[in-house]
Design an enzyme around this catalytic site. Sequence first.
Site, mmCIF file in Angstrom:
data_model
loop_
_atom_site.group_PDB
_atom_site.id
_atom_site.type_symbol
_atom_site.label_atom_id
_atom_site.label_comp_id
_atom_site.label_asym_id
_atom_site.label_seq_id
_atom_site.Cartn_x
_atom_site.Cartn_y
_atom_site.Cartn_z
ATOM 1 N N ASP A 36 20.648 -64.179 68.781
ATOM 2 C CA ASP A 36 21.433 -63.070 69.348
ATOM 3 C C ASP A 36 22.017 -62.157 68.259
ATOM 4 O O ASP A 36 22.070 -60.937 68.431
ATOM 5 C CB ASP A 36 22.566 -63.614 70.226
ATOM 6 C CG ASP A 36 22.056 -64.120 71.573
ATOM 7 O OD1 ASP A 36 21.015 -63.638 72.030
ATOM 8 O OD2 ASP A 36 22.710 -65.003 72.159
ATOM 9 N N GLY B 247 22.401 -51.837 75.854
ATOM 10 C CA GLY B 247 22.273 -53.282 75.712
ATOM 11 C C GLY B 247 20.852 -53.810 75.778
ATOM 12 O O GLY B 247 20.603 -54.969 75.425
ATOM 13 N N GLY C 38 36.020 -58.487 74.063
ATOM 14 C CA GLY C 38 35.517 -59.735 74.625
ATOM 15 C C GLY C 38 35.513 -60.817 73.565
ATOM 16 O O GLY C 38 35.501 -60.528 72.358
ATOM 17 N N ARG D 253 14.995 -61.556 82.407
ATOM 18 C CA ARG D 253 13.925 -60.582 82.069
ATOM 19 C C ARG D 253 12.959 -61.166 81.050
ATOM 20 O O ARG D 253 11.967 -60.536 80.692
ATOM 21 C CB ARG D 253 14.529 -59.308 81.468
ATOM 22 C CG ARG D 253 15.657 -58.692 82.252
ATOM 23 C CD ARG D 253 15.128 -57.672 83.249
ATOM 24 N NE ARG D 253 16.207 -57.229 84.115
ATOM 25 C CZ ARG D 253 16.431 -55.965 84.424
ATOM 26 N NH1 ARG D 253 15.662 -55.022 83.965
ATOM 27 N NH2 ARG D 253 17.407 -55.638 85.231
ATOM 28 N N SER D 254 13.274 -62.345 80.515
ATOM 29 C CA SER D 254 12.456 -62.890 79.430
ATOM 30 C C SER D 254 10.984 -63.118 79.819
ATOM 31 O O SER D 254 10.100 -62.842 79.013
ATOM 32 C CB SER D 254 13.074 -64.184 78.904
ATOM 33 O OG SER D 254 14.300 -63.892 78.295
ATOM 34 N N TYR E 288 23.228 -54.236 80.057
ATOM 35 C CA TYR E 288 22.018 -53.412 80.175
ATOM 36 C C TYR E 288 21.649 -53.098 81.632
ATOM 37 O O TYR E 288 20.622 -52.479 81.892
ATOM 38 C CB TYR E 288 20.828 -54.051 79.449
ATOM 39 C CG TYR E 288 20.474 -55.439 79.932
ATOM 40 C CD1 TYR E 288 19.675 -55.626 81.050
ATOM 41 C CD2 TYR E 288 20.945 -56.556 79.266
ATOM 42 C CE1 TYR E 288 19.368 -56.897 81.498
ATOM 43 C CE2 TYR E 288 20.637 -57.829 79.702
ATOM 44 C CZ TYR E 288 19.847 -57.993 80.823
ATOM 45 O OH TYR E 288 19.552 -59.253 81.261
ATOM 46 N N ILE F 225 26.709 -54.094 75.324
ATOM 47 C CA ILE F 225 25.606 -55.051 75.454
ATOM 48 C C ILE F 225 25.207 -55.260 76.920
ATOM 49 O O ILE F 225 24.220 -55.921 77.205
ATOM 50 C CB ILE F 225 25.876 -56.396 74.747
ATOM 51 C CG1 ILE F 225 26.935 -57.213 75.460
ATOM 52 C CG2 ILE F 225 26.246 -56.186 73.285
ATOM 53 C CD1 ILE F 225 26.825 -58.685 75.086
ATOM 54 N N LYS G 269 23.368 -72.750 76.825
ATOM 55 C CA LYS G 269 23.304 -72.519 75.369
ATOM 56 C C LYS G 269 24.116 -73.528 74.556
ATOM 57 O O LYS G 269 23.712 -73.908 73.466
ATOM 58 C CB LYS G 269 23.752 -71.094 75.026
ATOM 59 C CG LYS G 269 22.751 -70.026 75.473
ATOM 60 C CD LYS G 269 23.187 -68.651 74.986
ATOM 61 C CE LYS G 269 22.323 -67.549 75.564
ATOM 62 N NZ LYS G 269 22.676 -66.224 75.034
ATOM 63 N N ALA H 183 28.659 -64.122 73.730
ATOM 64 C CA ALA H 183 28.005 -62.966 73.115
ATOM 65 C C ALA H 183 28.850 -62.441 71.954
ATOM 66 O O ALA H 183 28.321 -62.071 70.897
ATOM 67 C CB ALA H 183 27.798 -61.877 74.158
HETATM 68 P P1 ATR Z 1 29.312 -64.288 77.516
HETATM 69 O O1 ATR Z 1 28.938 -65.659 77.060
HETATM 70 O O2 ATR Z 1 28.167 -63.518 78.128
HETATM 71 O O3 ATR Z 1 30.021 -63.488 76.477
HETATM 72 P P2 ATR Z 1 31.741 -65.148 78.886
HETATM 73 O O4 ATR Z 1 31.912 -66.262 77.932
HETATM 74 O O5 ATR Z 1 31.918 -65.435 80.339
HETATM 75 O O6 ATR Z 1 30.278 -64.512 78.786
HETATM 76 O O7 ATR Z 1 32.672 -63.935 78.441
HETATM 77 C C1 ATR Z 1 32.868 -62.842 79.237
HETATM 78 C C2 ATR Z 1 33.878 -61.908 78.552
HETATM 79 O O8 ATR Z 1 34.190 -60.846 79.461
HETATM 80 C C3 ATR Z 1 35.190 -62.581 78.193
HETATM 81 O O9 ATR Z 1 35.661 -62.036 76.994
HETATM 82 C C4 ATR Z 1 36.084 -62.195 79.373
HETATM 83 O O10 ATR Z 1 37.449 -62.197 79.084
HETATM 84 P P3 ATR Z 1 38.355 -63.532 79.266
HETATM 85 O O11 ATR Z 1 38.121 -64.340 78.028
HETATM 86 O O12 ATR Z 1 39.726 -63.040 79.398
HETATM 87 O O13 ATR Z 1 37.834 -64.215 80.507
HETATM 88 C C5 ATR Z 1 35.594 -60.793 79.631
HETATM 89 N N1 ATR Z 1 35.923 -60.340 80.994
HETATM 90 C C6 ATR Z 1 35.322 -60.707 82.151
HETATM 91 N N2 ATR Z 1 35.895 -60.074 83.212
HETATM 92 C C7 ATR Z 1 36.884 -59.285 82.694
HETATM 93 C C8 ATR Z 1 37.841 -58.383 83.280
HETATM 94 N N3 ATR Z 1 37.897 -58.151 84.592
HETATM 95 N N4 ATR Z 1 38.703 -57.745 82.443
HETATM 96 C C9 ATR Z 1 38.647 -57.969 81.081
HETATM 97 N N5 ATR Z 1 37.768 -58.802 80.494
HETATM 98 C C10 ATR Z 1 36.904 -59.464 81.276
#
Ligand code: ATR
Length: 279
Positions: A108, A246, A134, A21-22, A225, A223, A71, A138
Amino acid sequence: MTITGAARLAGVMGWPVSHSRSPVLHNFWLHEYGIDGAYVPLTVAPEAFERCLGALALLGFAGVNVTVPHKEAAYAAVDERDRLAERIGAVNTIVFNDDGRSHGSNTDAFGFVESLRTRVPGWFGAAGPAVVLGAGGAARAIVAALQDNGAPEIRIVNRTEERARGLVEEFGSPLSSIAWDERSAALDGAALVVNTTTLGMVGKPPLDLALDCLPRDAVVNDIVYAPMMTPLLTAAGARGNPVVDGLGMLLHQARPGFALWFGVEPEVTDRLRAAVMSD
Ligand code: ATR
């Protein structure tokens, strides 16, 4: 606004980048402030990242944003970076200085805090414990922001607990890790809950989280959106919790880069939100 031969240039490097979207957001501001400039999407394959970054400096770009999956590569590739980017371990905003050197920062954390403060006036980090769901990129920016804003406790809840423990080890006090199965109980006494997982996003399952333990004045921030009102925010809003979507973080994180490249401090307005959402 006509783009002249003297236009200032910026863009976003991603792979893919078509979902970003940037461009809509920055070009809205360029139009709004009558600036002779352009902000373009830049599709950059991971193996070409460094060469492309060097080329943009040579081409006279003022700077670029960097999005998934670049990143961390940007963090390693820039000539210098600020302290916050070092703590987060990722760079999302790059400025090319007059001498051709690249300076990397991470906006961020700023975007997260500004979004919260705008949507919940009077929000302050020291109000009480924060729960962060998570442990990805992010989450790292949000943890840094919460630490800097005096959160007395930051509970990291992640599906892969090892990753949560890694964050605790790296960032130190006041972080702790809590098992994913305990996520609903982890909300007890919290002042803020932030979902940084992809759960609740279009095409993904909703975040399965019981809110019974959460105080009714706790702020709930997702977060994600797309959609803007996730099932988490809908459930939290229905029981009276203040909610923050978000989109705000996405819009506010863009402000420092725009100011550095184009020389105007841009504002996040309802018109901007509407323009970015209708894209
Ligand atoms: P970003 O950089 O946008 O934060 P990421 O590094 O891929 O993206 O992180 C995604 C987050 O969503 C992680 O915390 C991931 O958990 P894991 O570390 O266990 O992978 C979490 N996540 C993604 N799918 C998930 C699911 N089905 N249930 C629980 N957590 C999930």
